[in-house]
Design a protein around this motif. Structure first.
Motif, mmCIF file in Angstrom:
data_model
loop_
_atom_site.group_PDB
_atom_site.id
_atom_site.type_symbol
_atom_site.label_atom_id
_atom_site.label_comp_id
_atom_site.label_asym_id
_atom_site.label_seq_id
_atom_site.Cartn_x
_atom_site.Cartn_y
_atom_site.Cartn_z
ATOM 1 N N PRO A 126 0.799 -1.232 0.000
ATOM 2 C CA PRO A 126 0.000 0.000 0.000
ATOM 3 C C PRO A 126 0.832 1.284 0.000
ATOM 4 C CG PRO A 126 -0.817 -1.524 1.678
ATOM 5 C CD PRO A 126 0.460 -2.102 1.136
ATOM 6 N N VAL A 127 1.965 1.285 0.685
ATOM 7 C CA VAL A 127 2.812 2.479 0.724
ATOM 8 C C VAL A 127 3.373 2.761 -0.661
ATOM 9 C CG1 VAL A 127 4.907 3.504 1.701
ATOM 10 C CG2 VAL A 127 3.363 2.199 3.169
ATOM 11 N N ALA A 145 0.615 4.013 -3.152
ATOM 12 C CA ALA A 145 0.320 5.443 -3.007
ATOM 13 C C ALA A 145 1.453 6.290 -3.584
ATOM 14 C CB ALA A 145 0.094 5.786 -1.540
ATOM 15 N N ALA A 186 1.353 6.276 -7.383
ATOM 16 C CA ALA A 186 0.243 7.111 -7.862
ATOM 17 C C ALA A 186 0.659 8.580 -7.833
ATOM 18 C CB ALA A 186 -1.005 6.875 -7.020
ATOM 19 N N GLU A 187 1.422 8.962 -6.811
ATOM 20 C CA GLU A 187 1.915 10.341 -6.742
ATOM 21 C C GLU A 187 2.885 10.645 -7.880
ATOM 22 O OE1 GLU A 187 3.491 11.278 -2.885
ATOM 23 O OE2 GLU A 187 1.663 10.620 -1.874
ATOM 24 N N THR A 192 -2.539 2.845 -9.672
ATOM 25 C CA THR A 192 -2.163 1.572 -9.073
ATOM 26 C C THR A 192 -3.384 0.829 -8.548
ATOM 27 O OG1 THR A 192 -1.724 2.624 -6.925
ATOM 28 C CG2 THR A 192 0.148 2.369 -8.419
ATOM 29 N N CYS A 202 -4.201 -1.911 -5.688
ATOM 30 C CA CYS A 202 -3.604 -2.505 -4.495
ATOM 31 C C CYS A 202 -4.565 -3.515 -3.891
ATOM 32 C CB CYS A 202 -3.245 -1.424 -3.472
ATOM 33 S SG CYS A 202 -2.374 -2.099 -2.041
ATOM 34 N N THR A 209 -5.144 -3.401 0.102
ATOM 35 C CA THR A 209 -6.151 -2.502 0.665
ATOM 36 C C THR A 209 -7.562 -2.938 0.267
ATOM 37 O OG1 THR A 209 -5.824 -0.972 -1.190
ATOM 38 C CG2 THR A 209 -4.632 -0.496 0.853
ATOM 39 N N ILE A 238 -5.884 3.421 -7.011
ATOM 40 C CA ILE A 238 -5.488 4.794 -6.708
ATOM 41 C C ILE A 238 -5.179 5.495 -8.022
ATOM 42 C CG2 ILE A 238 -3.905 6.285 -5.423
ATOM 43 C CD1 ILE A 238 -3.235 3.801 -3.687
ATOM 44 N N THR A 254 -2.023 10.935 -9.210
ATOM 45 C CA THR A 254 -2.221 12.278 -8.671
ATOM 46 C C THR A 254 -1.107 13.226 -9.084
ATOM 47 O OG1 THR A 254 -1.086 11.655 -6.622
ATOM 48 C CG2 THR A 254 -3.491 11.453 -6.663
#
Length: 169
Positions: free
Chosen positions: A102-103, A106, A109-110, A115, A117, A120, A141, A144
């Motif tokens: 999950p880390v 995210a 995605a940034e 992504t 996951c 989650t 996600i 972004t």
């Protein structure tokens, strides 16, 4: 719609079959020829043995003009590498990478890559099933940010690695 799927595992095979049945032009790549056994006999798409992290292989498979690119292998690193190639080198606009951590999901995605996951997604589903309410964790996600191949991402990589080290302790 032309869809390229890297990884003929359970998720990749299910999606390949569904999209093929819906009439889309589907190409599936995997390193293992045996992985294609998951595809139904009626599959009309292309099944290509090859490395989805290799630009030449992707181009030979016709990925350069794909509308959608899905990186769905069991390896987070392979998936993000394939997704980066699809986005940066092939210019594919709809790209999704399956990332189990999950880390990292995210963080990627940034950097501009959507992504998926399953960690989650499963945690959210279990909590909802138990009647404890959905956790509100994102399964997919959306991107972004955007990735600049020349940008120094060392601080972000350090943050990701620190998060992984914390979970392993």
């Amino acid at each position: 719609m032309k869809i390229v799927i890297v990884g003929a595992g359970r998720v990749g095979a299910v999606l390949a079959e569904a999209y093929d049945t819906d009439g889309h032009n589907v190409t599936v790549l995997d390193l293992s020829t045996r992985a294609f056994d998951r595809l139904p006999a009626e599959f009309r798409g292309s099944a290509i043995r090859g490395d989805g992290t290799d630009e030449d292989t992707l181009r030979r498979a016709g990925a350069a003009d794909a509308d959608v690119f899905l990186a769905l292998t069991e390896g987070d690193n392979r998936n993000i590498m394939a997704a980066q190639l699809a986005t940066e080198k092939l210019g594919i606009r709809k790209v999704v990478a399956k990332i189990n951590d999950p880390v990292r999901a995210a963080a990627y995605a940034e950097l501009g890559i959507a992504t998926l996951c399953r960690t989650t997604m499963q945690a959210d589903a279990v909590s909802a099933f138990l009647g404890l309410g959905a956790l509100g964790l994102p399964g997919v996600i959306p991107p972004t940010g955007s990735h600049d191949g020349g940008q120094d991402h060392a601080p972000l990589v350090a943050t990701i690695e620190a998060g992984q080290a914390g979970r392993e302790a």
